[in-house]
Design an enzyme around this catalytic site. Structure first.
Site, PDB file in Angstrom:
ATOM      1  N   SER A 255       0.714  -1.111  -0.012  1.00 21.22           N
ATOM      2  CA  SER A 255       0.077   0.062  -0.135  1.00 21.22           C
ATOM      3  C   SER A 255       0.981   1.192   0.083  1.00 21.22           C
ATOM      4  CB  SER A 255      -0.912   0.056   1.092  1.00 21.22           C
ATOM      5  OG  SER A 255      -0.189   0.140   2.452  1.00 21.22           O
ATOM      6  N   LYS A 256       0.219   2.228  -0.374  1.00 20.01           N
ATOM      7  CA  LYS A 256       1.037   3.709  -0.330  1.00 20.01           C
ATOM      8  C   LYS A 256       1.324   4.173   0.963  1.00 20.01           C
ATOM      9  CE  LYS A 256       0.507   7.994  -2.265  1.00 20.01           C
ATOM     10  NZ  LYS A 256      -0.299   8.989  -2.900  1.00 20.01           N
ATOM     11  N   ARG A 257       0.559   3.636   1.910  1.00 20.09           N
ATOM     12  CA  ARG A 257       0.773   3.841   3.476  1.00 20.09           C
ATOM     13  C   ARG A 257       2.086   3.358   3.714  1.00 20.09           C
ATOM     14  NH1 ARG A 257      -4.088   3.596   7.023  1.00 20.09           N
ATOM     15  NH2 ARG A 257      -3.415   1.367   7.066  1.00 20.09           N
TER      16      ARG A 257
END
Length: 485
Positions: A255-257
């Site tokens: 994920s981007k996070r």
RNA sequence: GGCCCGUUGGUCAAGAGGUCAAGACGCCGCCCUUUCACGGCGGAAUCAUGGGUUCGAUUCCCGUACGGGUCACCA
């Protein structure tokens, strides 16, 4: 067998970047359509205006175009089922919701957020699964009308059967059955008049004639509610294909996070578009034969949903590198030069070197383009090096033998006019023969003197050809000087 | 927690009652070789677990453990 043309869709929401999992879902949807001679449709799901990100739609276009996943119908190219941007289809959702209300499959709900919050708290406290308590489900038509007339804000909810079970079929998972009592009376139309994804999705897929729904398996548990919607409308549900997630490791999703690479990041890191696409196709899908390297066209032929995996796959950057390296090796030399030149030029500024030979020696040694600059950093300037480099057990060389060898090499090279790989090769091997020594006895010290490095792309002869006569002689002289101390 | 889904080497995975349990990446060794690569050859390494069913289970059934998903006026 039905003769209906296969239609699949990719329906991203424009909320930011395009991660690998999304792209893979698009790829599978595309492949299923194309394999069956069908159409691939792009639909933008932007019903949540609060999450809209500027430029996100363009990013979706760019990525899909770059990877070759060209859509037959979509916002920009149009098509018979437009518009293809969900927020532009608002009118129809109200009408369809009204139909459900009329047929007893949906109802108005006037509960405000405070009440819902309270209900949820109580349910959580008593450890009951949180669900809407169906407070407004049985309002009389008079009560509804009164509230409507009074302008009380409302949503429209799906009226899920209280009893019985719902079964849907997934191509991978088979039949899945759930108790209706576990299903929430989900919201179809929000208070702002916009449909929820859960509703828009079903209506859009049907009105766009989507035959195969390919999506991440986070939707697996809401699919029974979708099927109930199809039933309520009297529509035939599509063929479902839920694909597993791509994980960063056994616990975390990509994920981007988590700071993981998006498609664009990977390209910036020096991976080839085709290699990335090829790799992600393999993550969660396995081809029938032994081959793993496929162009998009080959994937269309080879792809089969039988090969899809039911468990999550972990993204392995090492394997991606290997596939990228394979693509690089298969590149025609001119093509490689074209890709590699900017990277070579990051550290090689001199104009008097033979860049063609640099590229040739680099090609089998490059896994990703970004590591080229450091491989050729010795070309512009000879680095400081220790004479210990001249010592090599296998070559049977040390400082003393290297000095002898370099002194033999110098005049031979000086006398050479044909400064090409063949020319240098001929002269040097002539010398090796004359001296009656092993190749390495001469070539090892030459390579060290020319590069000042323990490892180089290419050997002594290639490097000499790259550097040119003048610079090569200068470096050999420098080597003799260092060894004479 | 309820419901749904999954579990083959380090990773991607083939397998679909009887296999020495494919292949790829990575790792190790050897060969080729002027280094490093490329290429070639070989090696180590896997069926989560307990019960069944069966002459026989990685394969079928049930339980357990572990992992994932989902329970929003987000998609």
């Amino acid at each position: 067998m039905d003769s209906k043309k296969v239609r699949t869709r990719f329906a991203p929401s424009p909320t930011g970047y395009m991660h690998i999992g999304n792209l893979r879902t698009a790829l599978y949807a595309y492949l299923i359509a194309k394999k069956n001679g069908g159409d691939f449709i792009l639909r933008i799901e932007d019903t949540d205006q609060t999450r809209y990100v500027e430029g996100a739609v363009e990013l979706i276009y760019r990525t899909l175009k770059r990877t070759g996943l060209l859509w037959d119908e979509g916002p920009d190219v149009g098509g018979p089922c437009g518009p293809y941007i969900q927020s532009q289809r608002m009118g129809m959702f109200r009408e369809y919701a009204q139909k459900l209300i009329d047929s007893g499959h949906a109802y108005y709900c006037f509960c405000d957020k405070e009440r819902l919050e309270e209900v949820r708290k109580i349910q959580e406290a008593s450890r009951i699964p949180p669900m809407y308590d169906r407070h407004c489900r049985n309002l009389s038509p008079e009560e509804v009308k009164a509230k409507l007339d009074a302008g009380v804000p409302y949503v429209i909810r799906q009226k899920i059967p209280l009893e019985g079970t719902t079964t849907f079929h997934d191509e991978l998972y088979g039949d899945i059955t759930v108790e209706n009592s576990t299903l929430d009376d989900q919201i179809l139309i929000k208070a702002d008049g916009m449909p929820t994804y859960n509703f828009a999705n079903v209506v859009d897929d049907h009105t766009m004639g989507i035959t195969h729904v390919v999506r991440g398996n986070e939707y697996l548990s809401s699919t029974p509610k979708y099927n109930l919607l199809y039933e309520a409308f009297g529509w035939e549900p599509p063929i479902y294909i839920h694909v597993e997630h791509i994980m960063k490791n056994s616990k975390e999703k990509l994920s981007k996070r988590n700071g993981d690479a998006s498609f664009e990041d990977l390209i910036e890191k020096g991976f080839l578009t085709e290699a990335v696409l090829n790799y992600i196709a393999l993550l969660g899908w396995s081809p029938k034969g032994e081959n793993e390297i496929f162009s998009l066209d080959e994937l269309i032929k080879e792809f089969d949903i039988d090969g899809l995996s039911k468990s999550p796959a972990i993204f392995d950057p090492v394997k991606l590198r290997a596939i990228n390296a394979e693509y690089i090796r298969r590149l025609p030399p001119e093509k490689f030069l074209e890709y590699a030149e900017p990277y070579i030029r990051q550290s090689v500024k001199r104009e008097d070197v033979n860049i063609r030979i640099i590229a040739e020696t680099l090609q089998p040694r490059t896994e990703i383009f970004t590591e080229i600059p450091e491989q050729v950093d010795f070309i512009d300037a000879l680095p400081e090096y220790s004479t210990e480099l001249y010592r090599n057990k296998k070559m049977k060389t040390d400082e003393a033998t290297s000095l002898i060898a370099l002194k033999e090499v110098l005049p031979v090279m000086q006398a050479l006019d044909d400064w090409s790989i063949d020319g240098i090769h001929a002269k040097l091997f002539e010398l090796v023969e004359k001296l009656g020594v092993k190749n390495g006895y001469v070539l090892w010290p030459v390579r060290v003197a020319l590069s000042g490095k323990e490892r180089t792309p290419g050997g002594a002869i290639e490097i000499a050809a790259i550097l040119g006569k003048e610079e090569s002689l200068k470096r050999i002289n420098k080597g003799i000087e260092l060894l004479s101390k």
